[in-house]
Design a protein around this motif. Structure first.
Motif, PDB file in Angstrom:
ATOM      1  N   GLU A  15       0.829  -1.217   0.000  1.00  0.00           N
ATOM      2  CA  GLU A  15       0.000   0.000   0.000  1.00  0.00           C
ATOM      3  C   GLU A  15       0.867   1.273   0.000  1.00  0.00           C
ATOM      4  O   GLU A  15       0.532   2.276  -0.612  1.00  0.00           O
ATOM      5  CB  GLU A  15      -0.854  -0.051   1.267  1.00  0.00           C
ATOM      6  N   PHE A  16       1.988   1.196   0.728  1.00  0.00           N
ATOM      7  CA  PHE A  16       2.894   2.343   0.822  1.00  0.00           C
ATOM      8  C   PHE A  16       4.275   1.928   0.337  1.00  0.00           C
ATOM      9  O   PHE A  16       4.750   0.842   0.684  1.00  0.00           O
ATOM     10  CB  PHE A  16       2.997   2.833   2.272  1.00  0.00           C
ATOM     11  N   PRO A  17       4.938   2.793  -0.439  1.00  0.00           N
ATOM     12  CA  PRO A  17       6.265   2.427  -0.952  1.00  0.00           C
ATOM     13  C   PRO A  17       7.285   2.260   0.164  1.00  0.00           C
ATOM     14  O   PRO A  17       7.192   2.911   1.204  1.00  0.00           O
ATOM     15  CB  PRO A  17       6.647   3.616  -1.837  1.00  0.00           C
ATOM     16  N   ASP A  30      12.935   8.726   3.212  1.00  0.00           N
ATOM     17  CA  ASP A  30      11.761   9.170   3.959  1.00  0.00           C
ATOM     18  C   ASP A  30      11.160   8.026   4.776  1.00  0.00           C
ATOM     19  O   ASP A  30      11.059   6.895   4.310  1.00  0.00           O
ATOM     20  CB  ASP A  30      10.711   9.749   3.011  1.00  0.00           C
ATOM     21  N   LEU A  31      10.778   8.350   5.997  1.00  0.00           N
ATOM     22  CA  LEU A  31      10.139   7.393   6.901  1.00  0.00           C
ATOM     23  C   LEU A  31       8.657   7.714   6.981  1.00  0.00           C
ATOM     24  O   LEU A  31       8.273   8.891   7.038  1.00  0.00           O
ATOM     25  CB  LEU A  31      10.764   7.490   8.298  1.00  0.00           C
ATOM     26  N   ARG A  32       7.834   6.678   7.003  1.00  0.00           N
ATOM     27  CA  ARG A  32       6.385   6.874   7.015  1.00  0.00           C
ATOM     28  C   ARG A  32       5.789   6.575   8.393  1.00  0.00           C
ATOM     29  O   ARG A  32       6.301   5.714   9.111  1.00  0.00           O
ATOM     30  CB  ARG A  32       5.724   5.955   5.976  1.00  0.00           C
ATOM     31  N   ALA A  33       4.729   7.257   8.694  1.00  0.00           N
ATOM     32  CA  ALA A  33       4.001   7.010   9.951  1.00  0.00           C
ATOM     33  C   ALA A  33       3.061   5.838   9.714  1.00  0.00           C
ATOM     34  O   ALA A  33       2.072   5.968   9.000  1.00  0.00           O
ATOM     35  CB  ALA A  33       3.218   8.259  10.338  1.00  0.00           C
ATOM     36  N   MET A  34       3.384   4.692  10.297  1.00  0.00           N
ATOM     37  CA  MET A  34       2.550   3.520  10.042  1.00  0.00           C
ATOM     38  C   MET A  34       1.426   3.449  11.077  1.00  0.00           C
ATOM     39  O   MET A  34       1.433   2.650  12.007  1.00  0.00           O
ATOM     40  CB  MET A  34       3.427   2.270  10.035  1.00  0.00           C
ATOM     41  N   LEU A  35       0.463   4.313  10.858  1.00  0.00           N
ATOM     42  CA  LEU A  35      -0.685   4.445  11.763  1.00  0.00           C
ATOM     43  C   LEU A  35      -1.855   3.644  11.223  1.00  0.00           C
ATOM     44  O   LEU A  35      -1.950   3.412  10.009  1.00  0.00           O
ATOM     45  CB  LEU A  35      -1.098   5.921  11.839  1.00  0.00           C
ATOM     46  N   ASP A  36      -2.764   3.241  12.105  1.00  0.00           N
ATOM     47  CA  ASP A  36      -3.979   2.560  11.659  1.00  0.00           C
ATOM     48  C   ASP A  36      -5.055   3.566  11.278  1.00  0.00           C
ATOM     49  O   ASP A  36      -5.948   3.265  10.495  1.00  0.00           O
ATOM     50  CB  ASP A  36      -4.497   1.633  12.766  1.00  0.00           C
ATOM     51  N   GLY A 112       0.671   6.257   6.721  1.00  0.00           N
ATOM     52  CA  GLY A 112       1.579   6.138   5.583  1.00  0.00           C
ATOM     53  C   GLY A 112       2.237   7.448   5.174  1.00  0.00           C
ATOM     54  O   GLY A 112       3.049   7.467   4.238  1.00  0.00           O
ATOM     55  N   GLU A 113       1.893   8.533   5.850  1.00  0.00           N
ATOM     56  CA  GLU A 113       2.485   9.830   5.486  1.00  0.00           C
ATOM     57  C   GLU A 113       3.980   9.862   5.812  1.00  0.00           C
ATOM     58  O   GLU A 113       4.429   9.323   6.822  1.00  0.00           O
ATOM     59  CB  GLU A 113       1.759  10.946   6.256  1.00  0.00           C
ATOM     60  N   ARG A 114       4.750  10.494   4.938  1.00  0.00           N
ATOM     61  CA  ARG A 114       6.192  10.640   5.175  1.00  0.00           C
ATOM     62  C   ARG A 114       6.393  11.739   6.208  1.00  0.00           C
ATOM     63  O   ARG A 114       6.076  12.889   5.959  1.00  0.00           O
ATOM     64  CB  ARG A 114       6.912  10.961   3.866  1.00  0.00           C
ATOM     65  N   ILE A 115       6.923  11.353   7.359  1.00  0.00           N
ATOM     66  CA  ILE A 115       6.977  12.309   8.475  1.00  0.00           C
ATOM     67  C   ILE A 115       8.385  12.730   8.863  1.00  0.00           C
ATOM     68  O   ILE A 115       8.543  13.680   9.627  1.00  0.00           O
ATOM     69  CB  ILE A 115       6.290  11.760   9.751  1.00  0.00           C
TER      70      ILE A 115
END
Ligand SMILES: O=c1ccn([C@H]2C[C@H](O)[C@@H](COP(=O)(O)OP(=O)(O)OP(=O)(O)O)O2)c(=O)[nH]1
Ligand SMILES: [Mg+2]
Length: 150
Positions: A15-17, A30-36, A112-115
């Motif tokens: 779902e997220f690269p 880039d690191l993503r916020a793996m939130l539900d 999934g946002e890059r934070i």
């Protein structure tokens, strides 16, 4: 270099690269916020966010640093609660991002946002040679503005 990486959240790579250098000259991944679900950060609030990734640098000659993304930091006040995250070469746990809303407006982090971004840096571990005094230098103990402002 090669970096042993574990994917702890199966949405990464689907779902997220996966983290990747955006251009040939990019320094950060880039690191993503793996939130539900979306996470609301009120002004002044800090939350520790999972990235879904673990790395093992293995070599004490390297460290990784977690740094803010400039756009989020400058435009939205979203920076790091620890200002900079330092990842030791022997750390094997999940990379976590302390996300701080230092701004005046509410910010919502989407799943999934890059934070933040991860930068690998070389490190020298020093051996401390204890001495009684140092060889003289022009600066000596002067610091913290001792040379003036302009
Ligand atoms: O933003 C960060 C900072 C640190 N870490 C992990 C990796 C690092 O190797 C470990 C320890 O970090 P640090 O040494 O900065 O924290 P500490 O407060 O000194 O904890 P410790 O006693 O575990 O060393 O925590 C993160 O996942 N994200
Ligand atoms: Mg420590």
């Amino acid at each position: 270099m090669h970096l042993k990486t574990r994917i702890l959240d199966s949405r990464l790579g689907n779902e997220f690269p996966l983290p990747a250098y955006a251009t040939e000259g990019s320094a950060g991944l880039d690191l993503r916020a793996m939130l539900d679900e979306p996470l609301t950060l009120e002004p002044g609030q800090t939350q520790l966010l999972p990235t879904g990734l673990a790395i093992h640098l293995e070599d004490a000659g390297y460290a990784a640093m977690i740094l803010p993304r400039s756009g989020l930091g400058h435009k939205h006040g979203i920076v790091l609660g620890n200002l900079v995250g330092l990842i030791d070469s022997d750390y094997q746990g999940q990379l976590m991002v302390s996300c701080w809303n230092r701004g005046n407006t509410t910010f919502t982090v989407e799943p999934g946002e890059r934070i933040a971004q991860l930068v690998i840096v070389p490190v020298l571990q020093a051996k401390l040679d204890i001495v009684d005094s140092f060889d003289e230098t022009d600066r000596g103990e002067g610091g913290f503005g001792s040379s003036g402002r302009s």
